[in-house]
Design an enzyme around this catalytic site. Structure first.
Site, mmCIF file in Angstrom:
data_model
loop_
_atom_site.group_PDB
_atom_site.id
_atom_site.type_symbol
_atom_site.label_atom_id
_atom_site.label_comp_id
_atom_site.label_asym_id
_atom_site.label_seq_id
_atom_site.Cartn_x
_atom_site.Cartn_y
_atom_site.Cartn_z
ATOM 1 N N HIS A 77 38.102 35.921 27.979
ATOM 2 C CA HIS A 77 38.989 34.779 27.573
ATOM 3 C C HIS A 77 38.944 33.501 28.634
ATOM 4 C CE1 HIS A 77 42.195 37.182 30.427
ATOM 5 N NE2 HIS A 77 41.549 35.859 30.961
ATOM 6 N N HIS A 78 38.116 33.838 29.604
ATOM 7 C CA HIS A 78 38.148 32.285 30.365
ATOM 8 C C HIS A 78 36.914 31.543 30.018
ATOM 9 C CE1 HIS A 78 40.496 34.037 34.095
ATOM 10 N NE2 HIS A 78 40.170 34.864 33.666
ATOM 11 N N THR A 109 52.626 44.165 31.672
ATOM 12 C CA THR A 109 53.556 43.182 32.474
ATOM 13 C C THR A 109 54.809 42.968 31.949
ATOM 14 O OG1 THR A 109 51.400 42.185 32.733
ATOM 15 C CG2 THR A 109 53.369 40.909 33.366
ATOM 16 N N GLU A 156 40.050 39.983 39.919
ATOM 17 C CA GLU A 156 40.360 39.364 41.161
ATOM 18 C C GLU A 156 41.768 38.947 41.056
ATOM 19 O OE1 GLU A 156 39.070 39.090 44.125
ATOM 20 O OE2 GLU A 156 40.291 37.427 44.686
ATOM 21 N N SER A 202 34.180 42.506 53.983
ATOM 22 C CA SER A 202 35.313 42.891 54.663
ATOM 23 C C SER A 202 36.334 43.447 53.656
ATOM 24 C CB SER A 202 35.915 41.454 55.097
ATOM 25 O OG SER A 202 37.353 41.359 55.559
ATOM 26 N N SER A 203 36.434 42.947 52.346
ATOM 27 C CA SER A 203 37.407 43.575 51.320
ATOM 28 C C SER A 203 37.132 44.898 51.132
ATOM 29 C CB SER A 203 37.247 42.773 50.081
ATOM 30 O OG SER A 203 37.697 41.285 50.514
ATOM 31 N N HIS A 244 39.266 23.944 47.991
ATOM 32 C CA HIS A 244 40.805 24.309 47.787
ATOM 33 C C HIS A 244 40.916 25.692 47.198
ATOM 34 C CE1 HIS A 244 45.115 24.400 46.947
ATOM 35 N NE2 HIS A 244 44.629 24.405 45.615
ATOM 36 N N SER A 256 58.891 44.782 43.807
ATOM 37 C CA SER A 256 59.629 46.313 43.530
ATOM 38 C C SER A 256 60.005 46.882 44.567
ATOM 39 C CB SER A 256 58.478 47.160 42.932
ATOM 40 O OG SER A 256 57.799 46.627 41.867
ATOM 41 N N TRP A 286 35.347 26.597 42.208
ATOM 42 C CA TRP A 286 35.223 27.897 42.884
ATOM 43 C C TRP A 286 34.462 28.899 42.208
ATOM 44 C CZ3 TRP A 286 37.214 32.784 42.426
ATOM 45 C CH2 TRP A 286 38.168 33.008 40.815
ATOM 46 N N ARG A 289 40.827 18.556 33.855
ATOM 47 C CA ARG A 289 40.938 18.975 35.281
ATOM 48 C C ARG A 289 39.639 18.728 36.016
ATOM 49 N NH1 ARG A 289 39.976 25.538 35.286
ATOM 50 N NH2 ARG A 289 40.343 25.326 37.476
ATOM 51 N N HIS A 307 38.156 38.207 36.600
ATOM 52 C CA HIS A 307 39.601 38.663 36.196
ATOM 53 C C HIS A 307 40.377 39.754 36.914
ATOM 54 C CE1 HIS A 307 42.839 37.349 33.467
ATOM 55 N NE2 HIS A 307 43.158 38.969 33.585
ATOM 56 N N TYR A 312 44.086 40.132 39.248
ATOM 57 C CA TYR A 312 45.325 41.205 39.324
ATOM 58 C C TYR A 312 45.061 41.602 40.958
ATOM 59 C CZ TYR A 312 46.032 40.631 34.489
ATOM 60 O OH TYR A 312 46.123 39.910 33.394
ATOM 61 N N ASP A 352 48.469 55.411 61.793
ATOM 62 C CA ASP A 352 47.748 54.120 61.798
ATOM 63 C C ASP A 352 46.806 54.282 60.388
ATOM 64 O OD1 ASP A 352 45.968 51.862 62.320
ATOM 65 O OD2 ASP A 352 46.394 52.201 64.557
ATOM 66 N N LYS A 401 57.183 45.688 33.624
ATOM 67 C CA LYS A 401 57.570 45.460 34.764
ATOM 68 C C LYS A 401 58.579 44.414 34.965
ATOM 69 C CE LYS A 401 53.464 46.732 37.423
ATOM 70 N NZ LYS A 401 54.116 47.172 38.537
#
Lengths: 529, 162
Positions: free
Chosen positions: A306-307, A332, A259, A173-174, A81, A272, A146, A454, A257, A261, A110, A335
């Site tokens: 922090h993870h 943040t 990732e 690809s990315s 998931h 925006s 994951w 979890r 991390h 963002y 293009d 924003k």
């Protein structure tokens, strides 16, 4: 007479590209709009599949005890998931938006490298097949989460290799896509479109592409080291051979991390764009928005640990990562303030895209605040790996990223299809999604604070009520996405004719072309004043 | 993008216009952008290599090479140009760039300027002579193409002044 004027009907120059049709139009397409459409359909398919996995998770968690799946299958469901939602649904959806909108917004005909663009998309298919097929190999799909932490990922079966290979392909690809986007934005802007005149969506994608460039090789390296640990006798992360499993966590989150963002900055770009349109005011503090986006990107590289506060690290390290994490709330907050200031005294109307945008501002801020709670070291030690964290990142990734994508689809689909979507059904979809989302995830704050861990298929009786509420919300959330599918298909098949401008308050080059946007646009660059 | 026009007035003796494709950055700016984009990734990869995670370095190297090549490729086409010159009985359409130069020579007395409207509002311009059709003004905006068509019209076919 030495000059003639002919219409397109009676003159066919060598460069008069016919509009390709049939299956091969899609297979061989180098057109940014077609490729954008394919990305969006791919991501929606993956979204439904990963959502179905979530339904199975919530079905099992509906009541305490084991009812439907074995614990190892449950772990496979949570792992896939996460992997599919992140790499198969959210990221490709934003790339789809980038393909459709970036060239239109900067006045380019293009992408800079259309064939590479085609390759970027088609790489997704074998990666998705590998991930999905991993359910059917001996031992089942990857089940270690994951994040693929060792030692589980070092010891796991063939599905780990398939997942690693799939992530490598998705990484290629990315990276190819990011290089394409960066090259396009820097080199193909229309005359007069300076960097500080670019729409915020383009800015956020430019910075996202840069984050991908900087972060993806770290993931690629970590995965390669994992595979050499598994098959070639190295011991980077294998404690049995003197390696350090915690080192993998450091490397993974150094990628992971940014990732986060990568998945939220394009959503900020969509907000925006939508909010000024329906507030009928220019975006408040454009320059500060650009700098805040860049600040978030830079800070995202210095907060990774922090993870993993509970893995143990020096106090100085813990303090550094706690404060640097809190520091991210400053850009943040800039924003969020700017979005609110844009709405302030605006002549607002609440069409479906605006409803989604307002909800995202509100719900993402809740996710941001729960993130701040998790950033506080002594609190995080209590909350680590509880449902509080699950609630936090779903408030960021579903109500932040996924609902921005939905809002963006409603906002631009008239330009893509030439038809207005069904506003009533769109609003139904919005309210069902928003209510069901909160019913699903808000109680998880409480289950987490009460201590429910979890990634477990069974739980103590004390968590039963909140889990039942979450599961009911999840089923409603899943079903309401079928309504989204219906609204999109209905819009593609017909509906009121969309004007060029579509929205009264919309500004930008994409609204100067007809709806639907022609196959070729801006073959000669427009002049931006 | 029109970059030079030696004579926009009607002058049968000499007429030359040169166009270049739109490119938002100059070659120098491209170099600076690539350098700027590669500083942090290099720092990250070298940092990891120093602590023993050297496998990140080749991936980062490949990626930076790809990024650099992308900008190099775009830059290669920055020198592309198209020029139209008329001198006496010779109209020359010249296209060039780093890949080489090609020339088409026509007799301006026999040239028709063909304007072709596309359904999306685009205007295509070409020079037609003896069954040969050469598209011109590919790097121009619609307004610039219209102006070019007007200028060429005055210098070709029956309108050409002797």
């Amino acid at each position: 007479m030495s000059t003639t004027t002919t219409s397109h009907h009676d003159a066919h120059g060598h460069d008069d590209h016919g509009h390709p049709t049939g299956l091969m139009r899609w297979v061989k397409s180098t057109n940014h709009k077609d490729i954008g459409t394919m990305y969006l359909w791919f991501s929606f398919t993956m979204f439904l599949f990963a959502g179905a996995l979530a339904m199975l998770i919530r079905l099992e968690l509906f009541q305490p005890g084991l009812q439907f799946v074995r614990p190892e299958v449950f772990n496979q469901l949570t792992t896939l998931h996460g992997l599919i939602m992140i790499f198969g649904a959210i990221m490709p959806a934003f790339v789809g938006f980038a393909n459709w909108q970036v060239p239109l917004m900067i006045g380019a005909p293009d992408m800079a490298f259309p064939r590479l663009n085609n390759m970027s998309f088609w790489l997704l298919i074998p990666a998705a097949i590998l991930l999905l097929a991993s359910f059917f190999v001996p031992g089942g799909a990857a089940a270690g989460g994951w994040t693929m932490y060792p030692p589980l990922s070092v010891q796991g079966g063939m599905s780990i290799d398939m997942s690693i290979f799939a992530l490598h392909i998705l990484g290629v690809s990315s990276i190819v896509g990011s290089i394409n986007i960066i090259t396009t934005i820097f080199n193909m802007r229309a005359p007069g479109m300076t960097l500080m005149k670019m729409p915020m969506f383009v800015w956020t994608w430019l910075i996202t592409a840069y984050l991908l460039i900087a972060a993806m090789p770290v993931l690629a390296g970590a995965l390669t080291m994992l595979i050499t640990d598994r098959h070639f006798g190295t011991h980077f992360f294998n404690a049995a051979g003197g390696g350090d499993p915690v080192l993998f966590q450091h490397v993974f989150w150094f990628f992971g991390h940014p990732e986060v963002y990568i998945m939220i900055l394009p959503a900020f770009g969509i907000l925006s764009t939508i909010i000024p349109t329906f507030a009928r005011k220019p975006l408040f503090g454009y320059a500060s928005m650009v700098y805040a986006t860049a600040a978030i990107a830079v800070l995202s590289f210095v907060v990774w640990a922090h993870h993993m506060f509970t893995t143990g690290m020096p106090v100085a390290g813990q303090l550094f990562f706690m404060y640097s994490t809190m520091l991210i709330s400053v850009p943040t907050g800039v924003k969020v303030f700017n979005w609110l200031a844009t709405m302030w005294k605006g002549s607002m109307t609440f069409e479906t895209p605006m409803l989604f945008a307002v909800a995202v501002v509100f719900l993402f801020t809740i996710g941001g605040f729960s993130g701040l709670v998790c950033a506080i070291l002594p609190v995080d030690i209590q909350l680590q790996d509880t449902y509080y964290v699950v609630a936090h990142f779903h408030y960021v990734l579903f109500s932040g990223a996924a609902m921005s994508i939905m809002g963006g689809v409603y906002y631009w689909i008239p330009k893509w299809t030439g038809h207005m979507y069904d506003e009533t059904l769109g609003k139904w979809h919005f309210w069902l999604t928003t209510i069901a989302f909160n019913v699903t995830f808000f109680p998880m704050h409480f289950t987490g604070l009460a201590g429910m861990p979890r990634r477990i298929p069974d739980y103590s009786q004390q968590f039963a009520e909140f889990n039942m509420i979450s599961s009911l919300g999840a089923f409603a959330l899943g079903l309401s996405q079928l309504l989204f599918l219906y609204v999109v298909i209905k819009c593609i098949r017909g509906g009121a004719k969309a004007t060029n401008q579509v929205w009264e308050g919309a500004h930008g080059l994409e609204w100067t072309v007809p709806s639907p946007a022609p196959f070729h646009t801006f073959e000669t660059p427009p002049l931006v004043k | 993008m029109l970059i030079s026009n030696t004579n926009t007035d009607l002058d049968p003796i000499s007429y030359r216009v040169t166009f270049k494709p739109n490119c938002a950055l100059t070659a120098n700016q491209k170099k600076k952008v690539v350098l700027l984009l590669t500083v942090i990734p290099c720092f990250i990869a070298i940092g990891f290599a120093v602590i023993g995670l050297w496998l990140i370095l080749p991936f980062m190297g490949l990626e930076i090479a790809a990024l650099g090549f992308a900008f190099y490729y775009v830059n290669n086409h920055e020198s592309d140009y198209e020029s139209i010159s008329i001198a006496g009985d010779s109209l020359v359409v010249e296209r060039g760039g780093k890949q080489g130069v090609s020339q088409h020579e026509l007799n301006p007395y026999w040239v028709k300027v063909v304007r072709r409207e596309l359904p999306n509002g685009e205007l295509r311009l070409s020079l037609l002579s003896h069954g040969k059709q050469i598209e011109v003004g590919r790097y121009l905006t619609r307004k610039q193409r219209e102006a070019l068509a007007d200028q060429l019209q005055k210098r070709t076919g029956a309108f050409k002044q002797h």
